[in-house]
Design an enzyme around this catalytic site. Structure first.
Site, PDB file in Angstrom:
ATOM      1  N   ASP A  36       0.858  -1.184   0.000  1.00 43.86           N
ATOM      2  CA  ASP A  36       0.000   0.000   0.000  1.00 43.86           C
ATOM      3  C   ASP A  36       0.892   1.232   0.000  1.00 43.86           C
ATOM      4  OD1 ASP A  36      -1.982  -1.840   0.223  1.00 43.86           O
ATOM      5  OD2 ASP A  36      -2.639  -1.265   2.232  1.00 43.86           O
ATOM      6  N   ASP A  83     -15.264  -4.559  -0.908  1.00 41.74           N
ATOM      7  CA  ASP A  83     -14.852  -4.341   0.476  1.00 41.74           C
ATOM      8  C   ASP A  83     -16.097  -4.130   1.324  1.00 41.74           C
ATOM      9  OD1 ASP A  83     -12.291  -4.395  -0.572  1.00 41.74           O
ATOM     10  OD2 ASP A  83     -12.254  -2.223  -0.859  1.00 41.74           O
TER      11      ASP A  83
END
Length: 239
Positions: free
Chosen positions: A9, A131
């Site tokens: 990330d 998600d």
């Protein structure tokens, strides 16, 4: 054998992790994401999940130069997500070396465009990012929870040609409390031929083994590696 997909990330060009998607919890693990990618490759890893967290928040691809560096200096198969809102963003991602891209917020906010990407680029290149917070879809870097139910949302896109989904249980992300195996089983039972990539909560080799035993084909993990809960050498049995 379950496919192992470590996550990198990126915020401000650095390798970071968040807890439950909260940008205020940012922790920098390495100033150079390429160094991290090379470490993974050197330990038998073949896939990589790269998330442009700056892009996810800004709504446009930002860290494509980092993607390009990793793609040109490793042989890793990369899927890239974060800030993909226009077809031009996909072109940038693919030109920068991504073999696949993940669309999450766009699949909620502009389903026509996301569906057109599936048609144009093919389901092998487009991954659905689903998600969820309490089985409801969350978008915009997880800062907004919608009313859309997780499984029907995924099923709708499966019917439109999606074959791969990255599913993150936000409550578990970065918490190192184990993955949402029952949730993934529920999706698997509802959509048996879908390639499910589990994400969030992995804290140990045992968690990966449990996912494998449950028939989940792939897993994304990050913090467990960065915090030393999983040693890279322990992953060799899966590669």
């Amino acid at each position: 054998m379950i496919e192992l997909i470590p996550a990198i990330d990126i915020i401000d060009g650095k390798c970071v992790r968040l807890t439950q998607g909260d940008y205020a919890t940012k922790k920098v693990y390495n100033e150079d994401p390429l160094e991290v990618a090379k470490m993974f490759e050197g330990n038998g890893i073949r896939r990589l999940h790269v998330v442009d967290l700056d892009g996810a928040r800004e709504g446009r691809i930002i860290n494509y130069r980092i993607l390009e560096r990793i793609a040109t200096r490793t042989s890793l198969i990369i899927d890239f997500g974060g800030g993909l809102k226009q077809e031009d963003d996909l072109e940038i991602a693919f030109e920068s070396g991504a073999q696949m891209v993940t669309g999450g917020s766009i699949a909620v906010k502009n389903p026509e465009m996301f569906t057109s990407w599936i048609s144009k680029f093919g389901s092998e290149k487009i991954i659905l990012g689903a998600d969820a917070k309490e089985k409801k879809i969350a978008i915009s870097g997880w800062e907004e929870t919608t009313s859309q139910e997780l499984v029907p949302f995924i099923k709708g896109y499966y019917d439109k040609g999606i074959t791969k989904v990255i599913c993150t249980d936000i409550a578990r992300d970065g918490m190192l409390q184990g993955p949402a195996i029952d949730l993934y089983k529920e999706i698997r039972d509802e959509i048996p031929f879908l390639y499910i990539i589990a994400s969030g909560g992995v804290s140990s080799i045992e968690d990966i083994e449990k996912l494998s035993e449950a028939g989940i084909p792939a897993v994304i993990f990050g913090k467990a590696i960065y915090e030393g809960k999983i040693q890279l050498k322990d992953l060799l049995r899966f590669t």
